[in-house]
Design an enzyme around this catalytic site. Structure first.
Site, mmCIF file in Angstrom:
data_model
loop_
_atom_site.group_PDB
_atom_site.id
_atom_site.type_symbol
_atom_site.label_atom_id
_atom_site.label_comp_id
_atom_site.label_asym_id
_atom_site.label_seq_id
_atom_site.Cartn_x
_atom_site.Cartn_y
_atom_site.Cartn_z
ATOM 1 N N GLY A 16 0.820 -1.212 0.000
ATOM 2 C CA GLY A 16 0.000 0.000 0.000
ATOM 3 C C GLY A 16 0.849 1.254 0.000
ATOM 4 O O GLY A 16 0.521 2.229 0.678
ATOM 5 N N ALA A 17 1.933 1.258 -0.785
ATOM 6 C CA ALA A 17 2.908 2.353 -0.712
ATOM 7 C C ALA A 17 2.739 3.418 -1.782
ATOM 8 O O ALA A 17 3.592 4.292 -1.921
ATOM 9 C CB ALA A 17 4.322 1.772 -0.799
ATOM 10 N N LYS A 41 -1.738 -1.799 -5.522
ATOM 11 C CA LYS A 41 -2.615 -2.062 -6.666
ATOM 12 C C LYS A 41 -2.677 -0.909 -7.656
ATOM 13 O O LYS A 41 -3.047 -1.099 -8.800
ATOM 14 C CB LYS A 41 -4.037 -2.365 -6.186
ATOM 15 C CG LYS A 41 -4.182 -3.663 -5.415
ATOM 16 C CD LYS A 41 -5.653 -4.059 -5.287
ATOM 17 C CE LYS A 41 -6.478 -2.962 -4.624
ATOM 18 N NZ LYS A 41 -7.900 -3.315 -4.541
ATOM 19 N N ASP A 73 -1.867 -7.060 -5.399
ATOM 20 C CA ASP A 73 -3.049 -7.157 -4.552
ATOM 21 C C ASP A 73 -2.673 -8.165 -3.476
ATOM 22 O O ASP A 73 -2.425 -9.339 -3.784
ATOM 23 C CB ASP A 73 -4.243 -7.645 -5.369
ATOM 24 C CG ASP A 73 -5.539 -7.728 -4.567
ATOM 25 O OD1 ASP A 73 -5.455 -7.850 -3.322
ATOM 26 O OD2 ASP A 73 -6.620 -7.701 -5.176
ATOM 27 N N TYR A 167 -14.575 -4.590 11.286
ATOM 28 C CA TYR A 167 -13.324 -3.844 11.090
ATOM 29 C C TYR A 167 -12.341 -4.127 12.220
ATOM 30 O O TYR A 167 -11.144 -4.344 11.981
ATOM 31 C CB TYR A 167 -13.610 -2.345 11.004
ATOM 32 C CG TYR A 167 -12.352 -1.495 10.959
ATOM 33 C CD1 TYR A 167 -11.469 -1.593 9.883
ATOM 34 C CD2 TYR A 167 -12.058 -0.601 11.986
ATOM 35 C CE1 TYR A 167 -10.318 -0.820 9.839
ATOM 36 C CE2 TYR A 167 -10.907 0.174 11.941
ATOM 37 C CZ TYR A 167 -10.039 0.065 10.873
ATOM 38 O OH TYR A 167 -8.895 0.830 10.831
ATOM 39 N N LYS A 171 -8.529 -5.615 11.785
ATOM 40 C CA LYS A 171 -7.311 -4.922 12.222
ATOM 41 C C LYS A 171 -6.604 -5.690 13.326
ATOM 42 O O LYS A 171 -5.363 -5.749 13.369
ATOM 43 C CB LYS A 171 -7.649 -3.510 12.707
ATOM 44 C CG LYS A 171 -8.036 -2.540 11.638
ATOM 45 C CD LYS A 171 -7.013 -2.426 10.519
ATOM 46 C CE LYS A 171 -5.737 -1.727 10.925
ATOM 47 N NZ LYS A 171 -4.835 -1.491 9.765
#
Length: 410
Positions: A16-17, A41, A73, A167, A171
């Protein structure tokens, strides 16, 4: 946090960079001359969010690092395996893994669609486990291996489960990877830690969901990047199994000026606490608003609020909000109201909305008035259980901008 050069030549694999916190961590490490593997992605520009893995790679190269953009992904084992192999082929190994990729949906049990449940758990819990599993054989060969998961401390108070169970589970799955892997690989010297922000962090994605006004109560991603850097340069054999909070990490490094990280320095004493931060350890009167119960309102206060809202509705607000809200007010001024910021020029009224609401907000009349008069922030009210939301939570949070405009009129 001043760069030390200790990450020069190290290979950092970040999920996710392409933007937000992940990119900020990448840029911080790049300033040391690190090799950055951008596993995300976003290969094509998003219509509402800036940045791709390729534009992020350009920034990393300019910052002094070497970049390898990989379309990944984290739910796809083959894509992750390909990216890991590419990283090893190009840079000779992997020294640090940052599991940053995550999905969020702040919905109650009855409002959570199973496809959304599956998405969060596949990206957050399963994705973190998968990427860690495939990177670990290479981390075990590193002289100073680290895994950092952007996940919260494991706080088992029911409060953090009741409003958004799916959620929280997703997490906490990331956090349990820290708990288990830190113990499993401690003898091999792999440091596995969690890092979580004390306050809300302003990113392009958050601005898209909650509006530009959210920046006033948030910090920049830089504070998380600096804290991650402080962890990464430590001896991995001496710093594993921790659930770090960004501000605490930096204070131990001798950084006391947190004002530099505030998006709005003038509002530094009224920042919004992030989820899962224990209220018992934080002075909520200073951070995130008062936890005291708002004073009871007199008769007619709710009606006056909707009268003020009606006067301030305009086509631009309707276009930006694009949502119908239903308010179920309890207590002294119990009743049902609606706010239509989706159709025509917008409208308000008592009773059910003319068409199904995108979000239904339920709260006590005292808290309702406190929220619309600026004394209680919607996110704080939601986190503290004073506001219950069913339906589209992201659209519900857009109401904050309207509340800011009404503050001086109530």
């Amino acid at each position: 946090m001043i760069n030390t050069g200790k990450l020069a030549g190290c290979t950092v694999f970040i999920t996710g960079a392409s933007r937000g916190i992940g990119k900020s961590i990448a840029l911080k490490a790049a300033q040391d001359g690190a090799n950055i593997v951008l596993a995300a992605k976003t290969a094509e520009p998003h219509p509402k969010l800036p940045g791709t893995i390729y534009s992020a790679a350009e920034e990393i190269e300019k910052a002094g690092g070497k970049a390898l953009p990989c379309i990944v992904d984290v739910r796809d084992e083959n894509q992750v395996a390909t990216a890991v192999k590419s990283a090893v082929d190009k840079f000779g190994g992997i020294d640090i893994l940052v599991n940053n990729a995550s999905a969020i949906s702040l919905t109650s049990t009855l409002s959570t669609e199973m496809k959304r449940y599956d998405l969060m758990n596949s990206i957050n819990a399963r994705g973190t486990f998968l990427v860690s599993k495939l990177c670990l054989p290479h981390l075990l060969k590193s002289k100073n291996p680290h895994i950092i998961n952007l996940s919260p401390p494991l706080n088992m108070h029911p409060f953090w489960f009741k409003n958004h169970l799916a959620y929280t589970m997703a997490k906490y799955g990331m956090s349990m990877c820290v708990l288990g892997m830190a113990e499993e690989f401690k003898e091999q010297g792999v440091a596995v830690n969690a890092l979580w922000p004390k306050t809300a962090i302003h990113t392009a994605a958050i601005e898209m969901l909650a509006g530009a006004e959210s920046a006033k109560t948030s910090r920049k991603p830089d504070i998380v990047a600096d804290a991650a850097y402080a962890i990464m340069i430590k001896d991995s054999k001496s710093i594993s199994g921790n659930f770090f909070i960004d501000e605490d990490v930096l204070k131990k490094e001798g950084i006391s000026d947190m004002k530099q990280y505030a998006c709005d320095p003038a509002n530094v004493d009224n920042l919004m606490l992030d989820f899962f931060v224990d209220f018992d350890n934080v002075d909520m009167r200073i951070v995130g608003g008062s936890i005291e119960e708002p004073k009871k309102t007199g008769q007619g206060q709710i009606a006056s609020i909707f009268a003020a809202i009606d006067k301030n509705i305009n086509p631009d607000l309707v276009k930006k909000t694009d949502a119908v809200f239903q308010f179920v007010v309890k207590g002294d001024e119990a009743g049902t109201w609606y706010l239509d910021l989706k159709n025509g020029s917008g409208s308000t009224g008592k009773g059910e909305p003319p068409q199904p609401a995108d979000a239904t907000l339920t709260m006590d009349s005292g808290n309702f008035f406190a929220m619309f008069s600026g004394k209680l922030k919607p996110a704080t009210a939601f986190m503290m259980g004073k506001l219950k939301v069913s339906g589209n939570v992201q659209k519900a949070m857009k109401l904050e901008k309207l509340m800011v405009s009404l503050k001086s009129k109530l």
